[in-house]
Design an enzyme around this catalytic site. Structure first.
Site, PDB file in Angstrom:
ATOM      1  N   SER B 149       0.841  -1.203   0.000  1.00  0.00           N
ATOM      2  CA  SER B 149       0.000   0.000   0.000  1.00  0.00           C
ATOM      3  C   SER B 149       0.876   1.254   0.000  1.00  0.00           C
ATOM      4  O   SER B 149       1.643   1.450  -0.949  1.00  0.00           O
ATOM      5  CB  SER B 149      -0.951  -0.061   1.204  1.00  0.00           C
ATOM      6  N   ASP B 227     -10.296  -5.536  -2.983  1.00  0.00           N
ATOM      7  CA  ASP B 227      -9.696  -4.501  -2.138  1.00  0.00           C
ATOM      8  C   ASP B 227     -10.457  -3.206  -2.393  1.00  0.00           C
ATOM      9  O   ASP B 227     -10.386  -2.630  -3.490  1.00  0.00           O
ATOM     10  CB  ASP B 227      -8.219  -4.389  -2.542  1.00  0.00           C
ATOM     11  N   HIS B 264      -7.329  -6.173   1.055  1.00  0.00           N
ATOM     12  CA  HIS B 264      -6.138  -5.324   1.264  1.00  0.00           C
ATOM     13  C   HIS B 264      -5.343  -5.756   2.498  1.00  0.00           C
ATOM     14  O   HIS B 264      -4.356  -5.124   2.851  1.00  0.00           O
ATOM     15  CB  HIS B 264      -6.612  -3.873   1.440  1.00  0.00           C
TER      16      HIS B 264
END
Lengths: 288, 288
Positions: B149, B227, B264
């Site tokens: 991320s 996600d 995620h």
């Protein structure tokens, strides 16, 4: 479905279900995590993982790495909680090693604990039956059990108290002789009363002395040498269990592996989870 | 040793060190975890793992299972923190996606952030130099980088801004074009000001357009299809990065794998960490 699906998460090509349901054993809602591997097998074997003091189903789910090997070998994993939560009994939240997060996998017989603290019936009877009704692909007739610390105790105790129910058992740093350590004395006194004969009905070291069933698989135990609960506090005492197994003539034997330098944490568990997954995969008929 | 050893933990036959030190880049104490595999190699390659928003060094250390593969392949892992902590700047703790836990791996140029929020220099320069002085067995000349991320952004950005420094790069759900997403706009505006030319100096999608160095390894990216930051909020946008790489003629290419059904979380990361470990092991010269 009698379970509420709180989350359905993809992992290792399988599915992790975070569930909750109303338990008749504990008379509270209970959380449980179930990992189903990406198997085309219509009868997927099941490994139950019992967690230690303070844990929820999430700790081992997040930190043990068991699901990686569940996918590799093709078994499902059930991660139960460690106690009822929110039973509203006075004192249940007063200490970290008794009450909430510390059900000790027994059916309490004392007031006020006996109403809710029935984790033995919950884990070995109610929960597998309830899951079997909903997860039709899982084969709860082909099931093994493992656990850590208090959960290692729960695994050994549940295996020995239910001859033939579990194909195999293993444990990480189990409380092996709870009748003679502080954690066991505290919890057994509170949940079971002062009569030690009642404690022995759950104590693996006593149970193995009388174990007669033909199913006597090798029992795998890992213990970290730098685990303070082991070498300082003597809460775990796996050697006493090994001796009892030897004296009883338990055929499978106990393979106690003291791992030099390891502690009591999930870093210890994840380091040896592969050995335990392989151990159970063999007895569950998944590998030679 | 300029590092304080807060814990030394055995895992996967190696050692996990939880360290802290005084950083000259951030002018705060910084935590960092280092895993050293059980290698007899006197020059152990290093993989840097940059974490995402809100994380400390512990999240990935506990949940990624990177160390299992670090032991398997024989590389060390460095898990830096995601920001200075306790810099005592007004507003640094007001939101989860800016300030503490969200240093964004840039050197801030704006007041009051520029004094402490210098995670770019910290991660790519100060930290490896400091560790190299203490961990003599680790070879910081043979180093790769990955992240998740915000940390995926940090890995791509750091790789492209330092041609030849990292042998290889990969990312899990990276913020690939921060100049055009809400997270990037918020952080870049605060840390770098309003001039977008200053943002582009960190934006992987812009950096790859101008990347000329001979070291052009394949870039591996995993992205979960479920996600929400990807398909709903468009914070990640790996496809824009892939297109920029194609248009720039980047020789190694970008291997973007959109994993159906994955989210995620660390369940996503752990599911594909093996692929990333293998990817880097190859470029670090550990496997064919």
């Amino acid at each position: 479905m009698t379970f509420t699906i709180n989350a359905e998460i993809s992992q290792f090509q399988g599915k992790l279900y975070k569930l909750s349901h109303e338990s008749t054993s504990t008379k509270t809602p209970m959380d449980v995590n179930v990992f189903v591997p990406p198997s085309s097998n219509s009868k997927i074997p099941v490994l139950v993982y019992l967690s230690g003091l303070t844990c929820t189903p999430n700790n081992a789910t997040e930190k043990s790495f068991l699901q990686y090997f569940a996918t590799k070998y093709g078994f499902a994993v059930v991660f139960p909680d460690t106690s009822p939560r929110g039973a509203k009994i006075e004192g249940e939240d007063d200490s970290w090693d008794f009450g909430t997060g510390a059900g000790f996998y027994v059916d309490a017989t004392t007031d006020p604990w006996s109403k809710n603290y029935n984790m033995y019936s919950y884990v070995h009877d109610e929960l597998p039956k309830a899951l079997a009704k909903e997860f039709l692909q899982l084969d709860f007739e082909n099931i093994s059990i493992t656990g850590h610390s208090m959960g290692g105790f729960g695994a050994l105790s549940g295996f020995l108290k239910n001859p033939g129910k579990y194909r195999s058992v293993s444990a990480f740093a189990p409380i092996s002789n709870p009748s003679t350590c502080q954690w066991g004395e505290k919890n057994f006194t509170n949940y079971l009363g002062n009569n030690k004969e009642d404690w022995y009905k759950y104590d693996p070291t006593h149970l193995i002395a009388d174990y007669k069933h033909e199913n006597q698989p090798k029992i795998l135990i890992h213990q970290g040498s730098k685990d303070g609960f082991y070498y300082k506090d003597h809460q775990l005492q796996p050697e006493i269990f090994v001796k009892a197994a030897e004296e009883s003539g338990y055929k499978g034997g106990v393979d106690l592996r003291v791992a030099e330098g390891y502690d009591h944490s999930y870093f210890f568990i994840s380091s040896f989870i592969e050995d335990h997954a392989k151990h159970h995969a063999k007895y569950l008929g998944l590998i030679e």
